[in-house]
Design a protein around this motif. Structure first.
Motif, mmCIF file in Angstrom:
data_model
loop_
_atom_site.group_PDB
_atom_site.id
_atom_site.type_symbol
_atom_site.label_atom_id
_atom_site.label_comp_id
_atom_site.label_asym_id
_atom_site.label_seq_id
_atom_site.Cartn_x
_atom_site.Cartn_y
_atom_site.Cartn_z
ATOM 1 N N HIS A 12 39.832 45.934 46.714
ATOM 2 C CA HIS A 12 39.444 45.419 45.396
ATOM 3 C C HIS A 12 40.203 46.173 44.304
ATOM 4 N N ILE A 13 40.322 47.475 44.465
ATOM 5 C CA ILE A 13 41.051 48.296 43.498
ATOM 6 C C ILE A 13 42.540 47.951 43.517
ATOM 7 N N VAL A 14 43.087 47.653 44.693
ATOM 8 C CA VAL A 14 44.485 47.226 44.782
ATOM 9 C C VAL A 14 44.689 45.922 43.993
ATOM 10 N N GLY A 15 43.747 44.997 44.093
ATOM 11 C CA GLY A 15 43.821 43.756 43.324
ATOM 12 C C GLY A 15 43.790 44.003 41.822
ATOM 13 N N ALA A 18 47.141 45.404 40.784
ATOM 14 C CA ALA A 18 48.193 44.387 40.721
ATOM 15 C C ALA A 18 48.077 43.560 39.445
ATOM 16 N N LEU A 19 46.869 43.174 39.096
ATOM 17 C CA LEU A 19 46.655 42.367 37.896
ATOM 18 C C LEU A 19 46.950 43.167 36.638
ATOM 19 N N LEU A 20 46.376 44.345 36.534
ATOM 20 C CA LEU A 20 46.561 45.155 35.333
ATOM 21 C C LEU A 20 47.964 45.748 35.277
ATOM 22 N N GLY A 21 48.545 46.053 36.438
ATOM 23 C CA GLY A 21 49.909 46.562 36.471
ATOM 24 C C GLY A 21 50.904 45.537 35.973
ATOM 25 N N GLY A 22 50.718 44.283 36.371
ATOM 26 C CA GLY A 22 51.580 43.211 35.864
ATOM 27 C C GLY A 22 51.466 43.054 34.361
ATOM 28 N N PHE A 23 50.267 43.276 33.845
ATOM 29 C CA PHE A 23 50.061 43.210 32.399
ATOM 30 C C PHE A 23 50.775 44.370 31.704
ATOM 31 N N PHE A 24 50.531 45.594 32.168
ATOM 32 C CA PHE A 24 51.144 46.763 31.534
ATOM 33 C C PHE A 24 52.667 46.734 31.628
ATOM 34 N N PHE A 25 53.180 46.215 32.728
ATOM 35 C CA PHE A 25 54.620 46.141 32.938
ATOM 36 C C PHE A 25 55.304 45.303 31.865
ATOM 37 N N GLN A 26 54.575 44.369 31.285
ATOM 38 C CA GLN A 26 55.171 43.442 30.327
ATOM 39 C C GLN A 26 54.712 43.659 28.890
ATOM 40 N N LEU A 27 54.186 44.819 28.584
ATOM 41 C CA LEU A 27 53.737 45.063 27.212
ATOM 42 C C LEU A 27 54.880 44.937 26.214
ATOM 43 N N LYS A 28 56.053 45.427 26.575
ATOM 44 C CA LYS A 28 57.204 45.321 25.682
ATOM 45 C C LYS A 28 57.574 43.846 25.464
ATOM 46 N N VAL A 38 53.400 37.012 36.072
ATOM 47 C CA VAL A 38 54.187 37.263 37.283
ATOM 48 C C VAL A 38 53.312 36.964 38.506
ATOM 49 N N PRO A 39 53.916 36.631 39.648
ATOM 50 C CA PRO A 39 53.127 36.275 40.834
ATOM 51 C C PRO A 39 52.137 37.364 41.257
ATOM 52 N N GLY A 40 52.484 38.623 41.056
ATOM 53 C CA GLY A 40 51.577 39.704 41.427
ATOM 54 C C GLY A 40 50.258 39.660 40.676
ATOM 55 N N MET A 41 50.286 39.149 39.462
ATOM 56 C CA MET A 41 49.055 39.043 38.680
ATOM 57 C C MET A 41 48.114 38.010 39.292
ATOM 58 N N LEU A 42 48.671 36.883 39.704
ATOM 59 C CA LEU A 42 47.855 35.860 40.361
ATOM 60 C C LEU A 42 47.310 36.386 41.686
ATOM 61 N N HIS A 43 48.160 37.026 42.462
ATOM 62 C CA HIS A 43 47.721 37.568 43.750
ATOM 63 C C HIS A 43 46.665 38.652 43.566
ATOM 64 N N GLY A 44 46.814 39.467 42.528
ATOM 65 C CA GLY A 44 45.816 40.498 42.247
ATOM 66 C C GLY A 44 44.465 39.901 41.885
ATOM 67 N N ALA A 45 44.484 38.859 41.058
ATOM 68 C CA ALA A 45 43.230 38.200 40.669
ATOM 69 C C ALA A 45 42.555 37.551 41.872
ATOM 70 N N LEU A 46 43.351 36.911 42.726
ATOM 71 C CA LEU A 46 42.777 36.300 43.931
ATOM 72 C C LEU A 46 42.237 37.360 44.889
#
Length: 117
Positions: A12-15, A18-28, A38-46
């Motif tokens: 659950h923490i890995v998910g 993945a979701l929050l990491g995809g968000f932080f990665f694109q702050l700029k 990004v696909p990792g965000m969808l996979h993290g949410a699922l």
């Protein structure tokens, strides 16, 4: 049973990561108006959805007390996140407010999990 529950908590923490990491990665990119899902965000949410449902079932099977109101609110927030991520996954650019909503709702879900005892 405790080991299995802990494995699903870890997943659950890995998910969440993945979701929050995809968000932080694109702050700029978000500031420039060029952020995208990004696909990792969808996979993290699922992953969060599947492992969360499994955790509720495992805890109930283990006769642990489950706060159904808390779980229901977390599920509702996650469904909104999933809806946004799924529907907007193919768009090249998202408005900063919409992309920021995904990060904010994910953070809200984390704080509900941690602070609501």
């Amino acid at each position: 049973m405790e080991t299995l529950i802990n494995v699903f908590v870890g997943l659950h923490i890995v998910g969440i990561a993945a979701l929050l990491g995809g968000f932080f990665f694109q702050l700029k990119e978000m500031r420039a108006g060029e952020a995208r899902i990004v696909p990792g965000m969808l996979h993290g949410a699922l992953t969060m959805l599947v492992t969360g449902v499994a955790l509720v079932g495992l805890n109930q099977a283990d006769d642990a007390e489950v706060n159904n109101v808390k779980i229901g609110i977390k599920l509702a927030v996650l469904v909104v996140i999933l809806g946004l991520v799924y529907v907007k996954r193919d768009e090249e650019r998202l408005p900063a407010a919409l992309f920021g909503t995904v990060g904010a709702l994910t953070t809200v879900n984390i704080f509900i999990a941690v602070l609501w005892t």
